[in-house]
Write an enzyme that holds these catalytic residues in place. Structure first.
Site, PDB file in Angstrom:
ATOM      1  N   SER A   6       0.864  -1.185   0.000  1.00 55.41           N
ATOM      2  CA  SER A   6       0.000   0.000   0.000  1.00 55.41           C
ATOM      3  C   SER A   6       0.898   1.232   0.000  1.00 55.41           C
ATOM      4  O   SER A   6       2.090   1.129   0.316  1.00 55.41           O
ATOM      5  CB  SER A   6      -0.920  -0.011   1.224  1.00 55.41           C
ATOM      6  OG  SER A   6      -0.173  -0.241   2.403  1.00 55.41           O
ATOM      7  N   GLU A   8       1.175   5.516   1.034  1.00 52.82           N
ATOM      8  CA  GLU A   8       0.618   6.654   1.769  1.00 52.82           C
ATOM      9  C   GLU A   8       0.943   7.962   1.042  1.00 52.82           C
ATOM     10  O   GLU A   8       2.045   8.138   0.536  1.00 52.82           O
ATOM     11  CB  GLU A   8       1.249   6.668   3.163  1.00 52.82           C
ATOM     12  CG  GLU A   8       0.799   7.819   4.026  1.00 52.82           C
ATOM     13  CD  GLU A   8       1.416   7.757   5.415  1.00 52.82           C
ATOM     14  OE1 GLU A   8       1.278   6.730   6.093  1.00 52.82           O
ATOM     15  OE2 GLU A   8       2.062   8.749   5.804  1.00 52.82           O
ATOM     16  N   THR A  39      -2.813  11.147   4.624  1.00 53.99           N
ATOM     17  CA  THR A  39      -2.523  11.624   5.976  1.00 53.99           C
ATOM     18  C   THR A  39      -3.453  12.776   6.382  1.00 53.99           C
ATOM     19  O   THR A  39      -4.139  13.382   5.551  1.00 53.99           O
ATOM     20  CB  THR A  39      -1.059  12.104   6.105  1.00 53.99           C
ATOM     21  OG1 THR A  39      -0.863  13.181   5.204  1.00 53.99           O
ATOM     22  CG2 THR A  39      -0.083  10.988   5.823  1.00 53.99           C
ATOM     23  N   ALA A  42      -1.344  17.738  11.097  1.00 55.65           N
ATOM     24  CA  ALA A  42      -1.278  17.980  12.540  1.00 55.65           C
ATOM     25  C   ALA A  42      -2.202  19.131  12.911  1.00 55.65           C
ATOM     26  O   ALA A  42      -2.262  20.137  12.207  1.00 55.65           O
ATOM     27  CB  ALA A  42       0.159  18.314  12.930  1.00 55.65           C
ATOM     28  N   HIS A  68      -6.513   8.881   7.040  1.00 57.91           N
ATOM     29  CA  HIS A  68      -6.003   8.920   8.413  1.00 57.91           C
ATOM     30  C   HIS A  68      -6.886   9.893   9.186  1.00 57.91           C
ATOM     31  O   HIS A  68      -7.329  10.902   8.637  1.00 57.91           O
ATOM     32  CB  HIS A  68      -4.571   9.454   8.456  1.00 57.91           C
ATOM     33  CG  HIS A  68      -3.568   8.575   7.786  1.00 57.91           C
ATOM     34  ND1 HIS A  68      -2.236   8.589   8.120  1.00 57.91           N
ATOM     35  CD2 HIS A  68      -3.685   7.652   6.812  1.00 57.91           C
ATOM     36  CE1 HIS A  68      -1.567   7.723   7.377  1.00 57.91           C
ATOM     37  NE2 HIS A  68      -2.433   7.137   6.552  1.00 57.91           N
ATOM     38  N   GLY A  99      -2.033  11.759  16.633  1.00 63.02           N
ATOM     39  CA  GLY A  99      -1.560  12.965  15.957  1.00 63.02           C
ATOM     40  C   GLY A  99      -0.547  13.705  16.806  1.00 63.02           C
ATOM     41  O   GLY A  99      -0.404  13.428  18.001  1.00 63.02           O
ATOM     42  N   ASP A 100       0.199  14.579  16.172  1.00 61.79           N
ATOM     43  CA  ASP A 100       1.142  15.432  16.892  1.00 61.79           C
ATOM     44  C   ASP A 100       0.586  16.839  16.901  1.00 61.79           C
ATOM     45  O   ASP A 100      -0.175  17.223  16.027  1.00 61.79           O
ATOM     46  CB  ASP A 100       2.513  15.397  16.211  1.00 61.79           C
ATOM     47  CG  ASP A 100       3.241  14.114  16.549  1.00 61.79           C
ATOM     48  OD1 ASP A 100       3.176  13.702  17.725  1.00 61.79           O
ATOM     49  OD2 ASP A 100       3.837  13.519  15.647  1.00 61.79           O
ATOM     50  N   ALA A 114      -4.605   7.623  21.157  1.00 60.54           N
ATOM     51  CA  ALA A 114      -5.275   6.969  20.027  1.00 60.54           C
ATOM     52  C   ALA A 114      -6.214   5.847  20.477  1.00 60.54           C
ATOM     53  O   ALA A 114      -7.233   5.593  19.826  1.00 60.54           O
ATOM     54  CB  ALA A 114      -4.224   6.429  19.059  1.00 60.54           C
ATOM     55  N   HIS A 140       8.039   4.721  20.513  1.00 62.10           N
ATOM     56  CA  HIS A 140       7.546   6.076  20.274  1.00 62.10           C
ATOM     57  C   HIS A 140       8.411   7.080  21.047  1.00 62.10           C
ATOM     58  O   HIS A 140       8.771   6.839  22.197  1.00 62.10           O
ATOM     59  CB  HIS A 140       6.070   6.178  20.716  1.00 62.10           C
ATOM     60  CG  HIS A 140       5.461   7.501  20.390  1.00 62.10           C
ATOM     61  ND1 HIS A 140       5.429   8.547  21.277  1.00 62.10           N
ATOM     62  CD2 HIS A 140       4.898   7.961  19.239  1.00 62.10           C
ATOM     63  CE1 HIS A 140       4.842   9.591  20.699  1.00 62.10           C
ATOM     64  NE2 HIS A 140       4.502   9.258  19.472  1.00 62.10           N
ATOM     65  N   LYS A 156      -4.169  -0.396  23.058  1.00 61.00           N
ATOM     66  CA  LYS A 156      -4.773   0.221  21.861  1.00 61.00           C
ATOM     67  C   LYS A 156      -5.326  -0.868  20.931  1.00 61.00           C
ATOM     68  O   LYS A 156      -6.428  -0.740  20.404  1.00 61.00           O
ATOM     69  CB  LYS A 156      -3.701   1.062  21.156  1.00 61.00           C
ATOM     70  CG  LYS A 156      -4.165   1.764  19.904  1.00 61.00           C
ATOM     71  CD  LYS A 156      -3.214   2.881  19.459  1.00 61.00           C
ATOM     72  CE  LYS A 156      -1.860   2.399  18.984  1.00 61.00           C
ATOM     73  NZ  LYS A 156      -1.044   3.485  18.399  1.00 61.00           N
ATOM     74  N   GLN A 167       5.936   2.818  12.229  1.00 57.50           N
ATOM     75  CA  GLN A 167       6.847   3.899  11.875  1.00 57.50           C
ATOM     76  C   GLN A 167       7.963   3.273  11.043  1.00 57.50           C
ATOM     77  O   GLN A 167       8.242   2.082  11.170  1.00 57.50           O
ATOM     78  CB  GLN A 167       7.411   4.530  13.171  1.00 57.50           C
ATOM     79  CG  GLN A 167       8.270   5.730  12.953  1.00 57.50           C
ATOM     80  CD  GLN A 167       7.515   6.814  12.187  1.00 57.50           C
ATOM     81  OE1 GLN A 167       7.481   6.764  10.958  1.00 57.50           O
ATOM     82  NE2 GLN A 167       6.928   7.759  12.880  1.00 57.50           N
ATOM     83  N   PHE A 207      13.553  14.640   9.895  1.00 53.82           N
ATOM     84  CA  PHE A 207      12.300  14.003  10.287  1.00 53.82           C
ATOM     85  C   PHE A 207      12.559  12.801  11.208  1.00 53.82           C
ATOM     86  O   PHE A 207      11.811  12.558  12.165  1.00 53.82           O
ATOM     87  CB  PHE A 207      11.528  13.582   9.026  1.00 53.82           C
ATOM     88  CG  PHE A 207      10.151  13.094   9.334  1.00 53.82           C
ATOM     89  CD1 PHE A 207       9.264  13.912  10.028  1.00 53.82           C
ATOM     90  CD2 PHE A 207       9.738  11.830   8.965  1.00 53.82           C
ATOM     91  CE1 PHE A 207       7.988  13.460  10.342  1.00 53.82           C
ATOM     92  CE2 PHE A 207       8.468  11.368   9.271  1.00 53.82           C
ATOM     93  CZ  PHE A 207       7.594  12.194   9.962  1.00 53.82           C
ATOM     94  N   HIS A 257       3.856  -1.263   3.698  1.00 53.90           N
ATOM     95  CA  HIS A 257       3.184   0.022   3.500  1.00 53.90           C
ATOM     96  C   HIS A 257       4.266   1.067   3.221  1.00 53.90           C
ATOM     97  O   HIS A 257       5.132   1.310   4.062  1.00 53.90           O
ATOM     98  CB  HIS A 257       2.407   0.401   4.765  1.00 53.90           C
ATOM     99  CG  HIS A 257       1.673   1.697   4.684  1.00 53.90           C
ATOM    100  ND1 HIS A 257       0.471   1.844   4.019  1.00 53.90           N
ATOM    101  CD2 HIS A 257       1.955   2.928   5.191  1.00 53.90           C
ATOM    102  CE1 HIS A 257       0.049   3.101   4.123  1.00 53.90           C
ATOM    103  NE2 HIS A 257       0.943   3.777   4.825  1.00 53.90           N
TER     104      HIS A 257
END
Ligand code: FAD
Length: 274
Positions: A6, A8, A39, A42, A68, A99-100, A114, A140, A156, A167, A207, A257
């Site tokens: 897939s 994004e 996506t 933010a 998303h 989200g950030d 989440a 994370h 979750k 990630q 990033f 992905h």
């Protein structure tokens, strides 16, 4: 040897960028992806743009497209309204995120994490909406500890997630180790590796620091030397990322992905290698 893939995308603003995005999507559609995802900016700023892009991408490229949704800047009512809008046009799968926060802003939404969004969607829509969540093989960046992060992830998933997308990472062992740890605590949903191509090292470096993805020293040193040589950097990236994908597939990754960064050529080369 192949697995479903897939891609994004992030929403594009303005007619020219959008036209480029449809072109990219049509090019990536030629490798038969299982779905595209779009996506969510933010702070909730792309709510409508994410919706429009989701609808347009699926029409332009004839590929099922999954939005998303991040919960940290929206009220429960706003989330319900958005989900109803998606349902009314036949969208039945989402990527559910916290989200950030845009820098300098605190979270203004009703849900802090989440898992609360997952519970909300599950309670309202049951199995009518398939829920993907995020996972972090390299932990994370805001997690209290690796163990705590795993327990939060378990919670979750237990709230109703159907699959997780990770990630990105460049060390396949971090994924395999994470998958083993998940299995050991009873997490049994598919954990899909998120794959980041290498096209712009300065951006990738920046990033990666923010999102806690490690660029191994050997790869960082190689890329640093090619920072200003786009073609050579892309060649290196295609080779490294293709090898990573092969290792993941042969080690049992259920799907891949790709973070497309709205660009097709490098991804088409990686897919052709696979
Ligand atoms: P959560 O699962 O809520 O976890 C966030 C942190 O809180 C973790 O450190 C966790 O350990 C901790 N935690 C979780 N639950 C609790 C709890 N109950 N109590 C205390 N601590 C807790 N961002 C966007 O803005 N838009 C996007 O479209 C987007 N797409 C993404 C897609 C993927 C595949 C991935 C991997 C990330 C994406 N992100 C996106 C980034 C994501 O929003 C950030 O990484 C964010 O910081 C965490 O989101 P989450 O859903 O993983 O949060």
């Amino acid at each position: 040897m192949t697995v479903p893939i897939s891609f994004e995308f992030f929403p594009a603003r303005g007619p020219e960028s959008q036209e480029r995005l449809w072109k990219t999507a049509r090019a990536l559609a030629t490798v038969n992806p299982e779905f595209f995802s779009v996506t969510f900016g933010a702070g909730g700023g792309t709510r409508d743009l994410t919706f429009d892009t989701t609808i347009n991408l699926s029409e332009e490229a004839d590929v099922r497209t999954v939005p998303h949704i991040s919960c940290n800047a929206l009220t429960a009512e706003e989330i319900a309204e958005m989900l109803n809008k998606y349902k009314s046009v036949g969208v039945s799968e989402i990527v559910a995120l916290r989200g950030d926060n845009p820098s300098g802003l605190g979270a203004s939404g009703e849900f802090k994490y989440a898992n609360e969004l997952v519970t909300f969607v599950k309670d309202r829509y049951g199995d009518d909406i398939k829920i993907n969540v995020a996972a972090y093989p390299e932990v994370h960046p805001q997690a209290v500890s690796s163990r705590d992060d795993l327990q939060r992830f378990r919670h979750k998933v237990a709230s109703g997630a159907d699959a997780a997308i990770t990630q990105y990472f460049y060390n396949a062992d971090s994924y395999f180790y994470f998958v083993d740890r998940c299995a050991a605590v009873g997490i049994d949903i598919p954990i899909i590796p998120g794959i980041m191509p290498i096209t712009n090292y300065t951006n990738l470096e920046r990033f990666s620091k923010i999102c806690g993805a490690e660029i191994p020293r050997w790869l960082a040193r190689e890329c640093e030397g090619l920072r200003d040589d786009k073609e050579a950097l892309e060649d290196l990236g295609v080779e490294v990322v293709s090898k990573l994908c092969r290792r993941l597939i042969s080690g049992g990754a259920p799907k891949l992905h790709f973070y497309s960064m709205n660009q097709a050529p490098v991804l088409l080369r990686i897919c052709s290698n696979l």
